[in-house]
Enzyme design. Sequence first.
Site, PDB file in Angstrom:
ATOM      1  N   SER A 126       4.747   6.015   1.336  1.00  0.00           N
ATOM      2  CA  SER A 126       3.941   4.877   1.772  1.00  0.00           C
ATOM      3  C   SER A 126       3.838   4.772   3.284  1.00  0.00           C
ATOM      4  CB  SER A 126       4.568   3.586   1.233  1.00  0.00           C
ATOM      5  OG  SER A 126       3.917   2.441   1.737  1.00  0.00           O
ATOM      6  N   ASP A 132       0.882  -1.192   0.000  1.00  0.00           N
ATOM      7  CA  ASP A 132       0.000   0.000   0.000  1.00  0.00           C
ATOM      8  C   ASP A 132       0.906   1.224   0.000  1.00  0.00           C
ATOM      9  OD1 ASP A 132      -2.786  -0.997   0.129  1.00  0.00           O
ATOM     10  OD2 ASP A 132      -2.026  -1.996   1.908  1.00  0.00           O
ATOM     11  N   THR A 133       0.906   1.834  -1.146  1.00  0.00           N
ATOM     12  CA  THR A 133       1.910   2.851  -1.426  1.00  0.00           C
ATOM     13  C   THR A 133       1.326   3.807  -2.450  1.00  0.00           C
ATOM     14  OG1 THR A 133       3.654   1.235  -1.049  1.00  0.00           O
ATOM     15  CG2 THR A 133       4.246   3.151  -2.380  1.00  0.00           C
ATOM     16  N   THR A 134       1.852   5.018  -2.533  1.00  0.00           N
ATOM     17  CA  THR A 134       1.476   5.879  -3.636  1.00  0.00           C
ATOM     18  C   THR A 134       2.729   6.311  -4.393  1.00  0.00           C
ATOM     19  OG1 THR A 134       0.139   7.784  -4.298  1.00  0.00           O
ATOM     20  CG2 THR A 134       1.551   8.083  -2.373  1.00  0.00           C
TER      21      THR A 134
END
Length: 556
Positions: A390, A371-373
């Site tokens: 993240s 789960d990261t951007t």
Amino acid sequence: MHKVLALLLTCSSLLLPQLLSAHDRSQARSMVITKYGIVATEHPLASQAGISILAQGGNAIDAAVAANAAMGVFAPMANGIGGDLFAIVYEARSGKLYGLNASGWAPKSLTPEFLARQGITKMPTNGIHSITVPGAVDGWDKLLKRFGRKPLATVLAPAIRYAEEGYPVTEIFSSYWVESEKKLKRNEAASAVYLREGHAPRTGDWFKNPDLAASLKQIAKHGRKAFYEGPIAEKILAGTKKLGGTMTADDLVAFSAEWVEPISTTYHGWTVYELPPNGQGIAALMMLNLMERFPLGQKGEATADSLHVMIEAKKLAYADILRYVCDPKFNKVPAAGMLSKDFAKQRAQLIDPAHANCNVPAGQPPAIGNDTTYLCVVDAEGNMVSYIQSNYESFGSGIVAPGTGFALQNRGALFTLDPASPNVLAGRKRPLHTIIPAFMEKGDTRVAFGIMGGWNQSQAHAQFVSNLVDRKMNIQAALEAPRFTKSTFEGCDVMLESRIPLAVRDALIAKGHQITLRGEFSSAMGGGQAVLRDFKAKINYGASDPRKDGAAIPEK
């Protein structure tokens, strides 16, 4: 008459392939093309936040921080000021690349011995003892002070407005939110912030986060000190102490992000860059070194043989990073040896073209001195940023310090308690890290790119590079192309998107791969963004992955 007809036929034969390519293509979106700036993120409003800063005279670095701050509002499960960040900056004026490692360390007293006294024998994956010092805000400070043109208050203004006024939750982020309801309910402060009606917001629901707006306002006014020494630090320390955490004021005050030299390899004439350990980016470069030794070049769909080579290369590279990558301040990482072409030649001999290897040991590199951007930006001058941030897993540790409005990361989950591992937990140590930005160049062309998704990232980076270089795709098609991912380090299991043809899948099964089929555009494969700059023509190109809610948005 015959000459005219012959001329018309000749012209039509030249145009026909272009027309067929335009009307019968495999990619769903076109690239964004402009001579001005482009911001590509996984949320259109975050891209717009970055564009608004460019419109005020900011540069790519200002826009990247603005977009990241906004993503912390729109996608709080994936990123935010409770997490870490890494960035690669290309400075157009000097033509130089700069790397920033803003990954936080474990609290000084968070040690295997401390956990053993609590009866904990395996590194916690969430909760209070998975929390490490967040590095993002110090990363913002260092990026803007070195390269930025706009004050922090201007850069954070869009995020503050959205946190205060609210925004409608998008489809994909709503689904992630719903999946994390049980985790959030374990912490009273997290439930109060993120489960306002007792449940996660659904698609289209309006969401506000006044506590986060207040925290961002403190940072806008007082800079990094507000987070690491001021009122936000006080709230973090009070909240974590109440839950039995080990973090102290000195753990926060003493932390500082680091400027690092990007590492690189060559792949069929291109130079590809990642950041050095403690990140996993070296695995992408090792994969490329292995892939380069096999004939992967073909247009159109990937073949079973090319996918087999890439999957096997993934296993070899990941076995090596698990064995050797850690915080280099605590153990020497043999990065030069791991990246050597001779080591790749040796390791490539373990790839059997006919059979999958289900048990891949680490090699011996030579001693050479969810789960990261992810987002990326290019501005009109050619400054470029490859930027990733993240919380690690969704909503990180699942813990919110009361009054702060953001989740604290669980990056400590990536440590091990095995004393023989170089990645064993220690106070003030950074763990083996999953989030990685990337960059590649050849001649007058520069590409900033990244693809999110935990351990998916290095293998996705290598596939993206192959799509561009071997299969001659543009950056949008390269992001959209069907991918594989292998989330485990052992075995012959591998996940494939269902767009990969049945005949190819059957051929892979015949080689011994154990396939789990995912959807056509599966989130398991991560989602990416890319920007490309043609410095000769002074034209910018942008691309955004349909596996996310985002968009590449031009400045004008």
